[in-house]
Design a protein around this motif. Structure first.
Motif, mmCIF file in Angstrom:
data_model
loop_
_atom_site.group_PDB
_atom_site.id
_atom_site.type_symbol
_atom_site.label_atom_id
_atom_site.label_comp_id
_atom_site.label_asym_id
_atom_site.label_seq_id
_atom_site.Cartn_x
_atom_site.Cartn_y
_atom_site.Cartn_z
ATOM 1 N N UNK A 75 -28.112 -54.115 -69.184
ATOM 2 C CA UNK A 75 -28.098 -54.911 -70.397
ATOM 3 C C UNK A 75 -28.175 -54.019 -71.630
ATOM 4 N N UNK A 76 -29.030 -52.982 -71.586
ATOM 5 C CA UNK A 76 -29.142 -52.076 -72.734
ATOM 6 C C UNK A 76 -27.823 -51.364 -73.008
ATOM 7 N N UNK A 77 -27.137 -50.912 -71.942
ATOM 8 C CA UNK A 77 -25.856 -50.243 -72.118
ATOM 9 C C UNK A 77 -24.806 -51.198 -72.686
ATOM 10 N N UNK A 78 -24.762 -52.419 -72.186
ATOM 11 C CA UNK A 78 -23.808 -53.393 -72.703
ATOM 12 C C UNK A 78 -24.109 -53.733 -74.165
ATOM 13 N N UNK A 79 -25.382 -53.800 -74.512
ATOM 14 C CA UNK A 79 -25.760 -54.109 -75.884
ATOM 15 C C UNK A 79 -25.321 -52.995 -76.838
ATOM 16 N N UNK A 80 -25.495 -51.718 -76.401
ATOM 17 C CA UNK A 80 -25.085 -50.588 -77.233
ATOM 18 C C UNK A 80 -23.568 -50.583 -77.437
ATOM 19 N N UNK A 81 -22.802 -50.890 -76.390
ATOM 20 C CA UNK A 81 -21.349 -50.942 -76.543
ATOM 21 C C UNK A 81 -20.921 -52.073 -77.487
ATOM 22 N N UNK A 82 -21.604 -53.205 -77.377
ATOM 23 C CA UNK A 82 -21.264 -54.360 -78.215
ATOM 24 C C UNK A 82 -21.675 -54.127 -79.666
ATOM 25 N N UNK A 83 -22.914 -53.658 -79.861
ATOM 26 C CA UNK A 83 -23.476 -53.339 -81.162
ATOM 27 C C UNK A 83 -23.325 -54.498 -82.154
ATOM 28 N N UNK A 84 -24.034 -55.612 -81.927
ATOM 29 C CA UNK A 84 -23.902 -56.776 -82.820
ATOM 30 C C UNK A 84 -24.681 -56.657 -84.126
ATOM 31 N N UNK A 85 -25.455 -55.549 -84.305
ATOM 32 C CA UNK A 85 -26.252 -55.410 -85.508
ATOM 33 C C UNK A 85 -27.573 -56.153 -85.458
ATOM 34 N N UNK A 86 -27.999 -56.507 -84.255
ATOM 35 C CA UNK A 86 -29.258 -57.224 -84.050
ATOM 36 C C UNK A 86 -30.103 -56.463 -83.038
ATOM 37 N N UNK A 87 -31.400 -56.357 -83.328
ATOM 38 C CA UNK A 87 -32.299 -55.653 -82.420
ATOM 39 C C UNK A 87 -32.488 -56.443 -81.126
ATOM 40 N N UNK A 88 -32.535 -55.739 -80.023
ATOM 41 C CA UNK A 88 -32.779 -56.337 -78.712
ATOM 42 C C UNK A 88 -34.138 -55.911 -78.217
ATOM 43 N N UNK A 89 -35.014 -56.883 -77.920
ATOM 44 C CA UNK A 89 -36.317 -56.616 -77.309
ATOM 45 C C UNK A 89 -36.290 -57.146 -75.887
ATOM 46 N N UNK A 90 -36.611 -56.275 -74.951
ATOM 47 C CA UNK A 90 -36.641 -56.664 -73.538
ATOM 48 C C UNK A 90 -38.087 -56.765 -73.096
ATOM 49 N N UNK A 91 -38.446 -57.923 -72.541
ATOM 50 C CA UNK A 91 -39.808 -58.193 -72.082
ATOM 51 C C UNK A 91 -39.823 -58.100 -70.567
ATOM 52 N N UNK A 92 -40.724 -57.295 -70.050
ATOM 53 C CA UNK A 92 -40.834 -57.136 -68.603
ATOM 54 C C UNK A 92 -41.602 -58.307 -68.007
ATOM 55 N N UNK A 93 -41.099 -58.821 -66.890
ATOM 56 C CA UNK A 93 -41.736 -59.958 -66.226
ATOM 57 C C UNK A 93 -41.839 -59.660 -64.742
ATOM 58 N N UNK A 94 -42.909 -59.041 -64.299
ATOM 59 C CA UNK A 94 -43.039 -58.679 -62.872
ATOM 60 C C UNK A 94 -43.009 -59.895 -61.956
ATOM 61 N N UNK A 95 -43.487 -61.034 -62.428
ATOM 62 C CA UNK A 95 -43.550 -62.232 -61.589
ATOM 63 C C UNK A 95 -42.284 -63.093 -61.704
ATOM 64 N N UNK A 96 -41.265 -62.544 -62.368
ATOM 65 C CA UNK A 96 -39.981 -63.222 -62.529
ATOM 66 C C UNK A 96 -40.123 -64.575 -63.237
ATOM 67 N N UNK A 97 -41.091 -64.650 -64.143
ATOM 68 C CA UNK A 97 -41.265 -65.849 -64.954
ATOM 69 C C UNK A 97 -40.491 -65.680 -66.251
ATOM 70 N N UNK A 98 -39.795 -66.720 -66.671
ATOM 71 C CA UNK A 98 -39.011 -66.647 -67.904
ATOM 72 C C UNK A 98 -39.745 -67.267 -69.081
ATOM 73 N N UNK A 99 -40.368 -68.405 -68.888
ATOM 74 C CA UNK A 99 -40.903 -69.181 -70.000
ATOM 75 C C UNK A 99 -42.125 -68.520 -70.624
ATOM 76 N N UNK A 100 -43.131 -68.181 -69.816
ATOM 77 C CA UNK A 100 -44.381 -67.687 -70.377
ATOM 78 C C UNK A 100 -44.216 -66.381 -71.142
ATOM 79 N N UNK A 101 -43.414 -65.406 -70.673
ATOM 80 C CA UNK A 101 -43.227 -64.189 -71.475
ATOM 81 C C UNK A 101 -42.616 -64.464 -72.843
ATOM 82 N N UNK A 102 -41.662 -65.384 -72.914
ATOM 83 C CA UNK A 102 -41.069 -65.718 -74.216
ATOM 84 C C UNK A 102 -42.094 -66.400 -75.112
ATOM 85 N N UNK A 103 -42.903 -67.299 -74.550
ATOM 86 C CA UNK A 103 -43.936 -67.980 -75.334
ATOM 87 C C UNK A 103 -44.923 -66.966 -75.898
ATOM 88 N N UNK A 104 -45.358 -66.006 -75.069
ATOM 89 C CA UNK A 104 -46.286 -64.966 -75.548
ATOM 90 C C UNK A 104 -45.656 -64.142 -76.668
#
Length: 605
Positions: free
Chosen positions: A518-547
């Protein structure tokens, strides 16, 4: 200007849907059909209720039917005159509720509203149950399916009223006219004949268990007062008439009083002259019909008309209760959605609520008319008394020309309805009226609690007060949850850049390999927006975004979360789409104070 052509204003001509435009209101005749069938159709069970109450003293006691009916008719005349004044003073409708709120205070208005709601619901249930009884009298095989017949009739009536009051009035005009003509025909032919043409039903043994005393007469009077329910419905629904609505409503009230009075007295004369007693398998009105027409096709047509009109008499409640509920919603005593009207002039939530309450009552009583009648008329007589007493105070306070005469009329009506209400309550309490005595205070409590809640909400929102200036602008942040680089991400980021000062894309991943891709694809695309990647060891999507959102909103910064959602063209494909966006939006609304936006991306398949 061309010769032969008159100048006229050009206006776009847009076809109106049913119920829209200036012609949606009722005329006087339509009002009689839509709002008076409850009162008019009561001739099918009001006189019979008197006979059933008197026969406990033997068949000789049936001679008291006529004087009792005359007393009820006198009370009817007083109510008609009084409600004509209610219509003039309160043209916005509401009847007893509007009068009590304006002249008697909050508690009295709550009592009026609760009693009217109970009466309207009972009107629907009693009318449908009595209609099923009349149908079973003509076709005995249907006697085992009374509840089903009632529920089908209720569903049809609800559907008609959801289209608009004018449409329902047009549907009801022909049956109402035929019913009035048929009943008047029964009276006229019955009086012209020296004796009944035919006798229907089977003999019912009559054993006198009581003497014809004051108590029996009072019970018969209270039972016969069921014929007066529905008189107030026109005053409750004045806004549904065409302009001039007050004059049309008053004219309709007078027409109702005259027709109902003539029919009650005429039937009572026949009952008195022919000594009509209850018989098994048929109603008293069916006996009078057979006595006038015989047992040929006019007999069956008249009974079918009575069945139809009794079922349609419930339309009185569908015309009156939704308007009353809208007034209660405007006064913050019911949820505000009851005050909403669709593009057609229909309070649909009130119509649906009435249908649900009536269906529950029918199921609870198994559509048994004899179980419903003891509950009937108590609520409406409370409304009668409050409306008349409120107008007496209104005239005494305002003192317009001729106020003493008007106050005397309403004062007389208040005294009469109070006496009738006390008689009804005492004679029917153990027979089931205690349910109404319990339901009315509970409804008053419900209205009061809802009003208290809306008052507290208004206080917390500072309604009616000038608020402090808004906080200093700290710069807005728009957070866009994404899964991968795609047209969906481009669509969402383009919308976010147009909305906020700062935009950040947030991705949640648990697989390091997918993170690097994803980071490599984002650099190639370069939309001018920062990308923050949140690690989720338990494969949960909702709670990491809420935090992440909660941390971003610290310090009072204005944060918005823009969630892109894929929408297929055909609804059958919706179940195949990922619903995590809706889940995330629901959790964010529950746990944060940020702005949550759903952005649709519509597919072409």
């Amino acid at each position: 200007m061309a010769y032969g052509l008159a100048r006229r204003e050009l206006r776009p001509r847009v076809p109106l849907r049913p119920g829209e435009g200036d012609k949606h209101g009722l005329t006087s005749l339509q009002g009689l059909a839509a709002l008076s069938l409850d009162a008019l159709s009561s001739v099918a069970y009001g006189p019979e209720a008197i006979v059933l109450a008197l026969v406990v003293a033997g068949t000789g006691a049936l001679t008291a039917t006529l004087p009792i009916t005359l007393a009820i008719t006198f009370l009817l005349a007083a109510l008609v005159v009084s409600y004509g004044q209610v219509i003039a003073v309160h043209p916005d409708g509401g009847g007893a509720y509007a009068v009590a709120k304006a002249d008697l205070g909050g508690t009295a208005s709550l009592l009026a509203a609760a009693s009217l709601v109970v009466d309207y619901v009972l009107t629907v249930a009693v009318s449908l149950a009595a209609g099923a009884d009349a149908l079973a009298s003509a076709f005995p095989s249907l006697g085992h399916d009374k509840l089903l017949v009632c529920l089908i009739g209720l569903a049809l009536l609800t559907a008609v009223n959801l289209r608009g009051i004018a449409e329902s009035a047009r549907v009801l005009m022909l049956p109402a006219l035929l019913f009035i003509v048929s009943v008047l025909g029964v009276i006229l032919l019955g009086l012209l004949r020296s004796h009944p043409v035919a006798l229907v039903g089977t003999d019912r043994p009559v054993h006198a268990t009581e003497a014809l005393g004051a108590l029996v007469v009072l019970k018969a009077f209270s039972s016969g007062c069921s014929a007066l329910t529905g008189v107030e419905a026109i005053a409750n629904a004045v806004p549904t008439f065409r302009p001039p609505s007050v004059r049309r409503a008053q004219r309709t009230e007078l027409m109702l009083g005259a027709l109902l009075g003539v029919m009650l007295i005429g039937l009572a004369i026949l009952i008195h002259r022919d000594h009509v007693a209850p018989r098994d398998g048929v109603t008293v009105l069916a006996q009078l019909t057979a006595g006038a027409y015989g047992t040929g096709w006019p007999y069956y047509v008249t009974n079918l008309l009575v069945t139809l009109v009794l079922a349609l008499a419930a339309n009185t409640s569908f015309g009156g209760l939704p308007v009353l509920m809208s007034l209660l919603a405007r006064d913050h005593r019911l949820p505000h959605l009851f005050g909403l009207r669709a593009e057609r002039p229909v309070y649909r939530y009130g119509v649906v609520a009435l249908a649900l309450l009536a269906s529950l009552l029918l199921v609870a009583t198994d559509a048994d008319t004899h179980r419903l009648l003891p509950l009937f008329a108590i609520g409406v007589f409370i409304g009668f008394t409050l409306s008349q007493a409120g107008l007496v105070r209104h005239w005494a306070t305002q003192r317009p020309p001729g106020w003493k005469r008007r106050a005397l009329i309403n004062g007389t009506g208040a005294v009469l309805t109070t006496l009738a209400g006390v008689i009804l309550l005492l004679t029917k309490f153990l027979g089931g009226a205690w349910v109404v005595v319990l339901a009315v205070p509970l409804l008053m409590l419900l209205f009061a609690r809802i009003q208290r809640y809306y008052t507290a909400v208004g206080r917390e929102l500072g309604l009616g007060r000038t608020p402090d200036p808004p906080p200093r602008h700290l710069g807005s942040l728009v957070i866009v949850p994404i899964g991968e680089v795609s047209k969906l991400a481009r669509h969402a980021l383009g919308a976010a850049l147009a909305l906020g000062d700062e935009v950040v894309a947030v991705a949640v991943h648990a697989d390091p390999a997918r993170v690097r891709a994803l980071e490599e694809a984002w650099e190639r695309w370069n939309p001018g927006v920062r990308l923050d990647i949140v690690n989720s060891p338990h494969r949960s999507l909702v709670q990491p975004v809420v935090d992440y959102v909660q941390r971003a909103a610290e310090g009072g910064r204005q944060v918005a979360v823009l969630i892109p959602e894929v929408e297929p063209v055909h609804r059958r494909y919706e179940i195949l789409q990922n619903q995590r966006g809706l889940l995330l939006a629901t959790v964010l609304r529950a746990r944060t104070d940020v702005v949550v936006c759903l952005l649709p991306y519509r597919l072409k398949l």
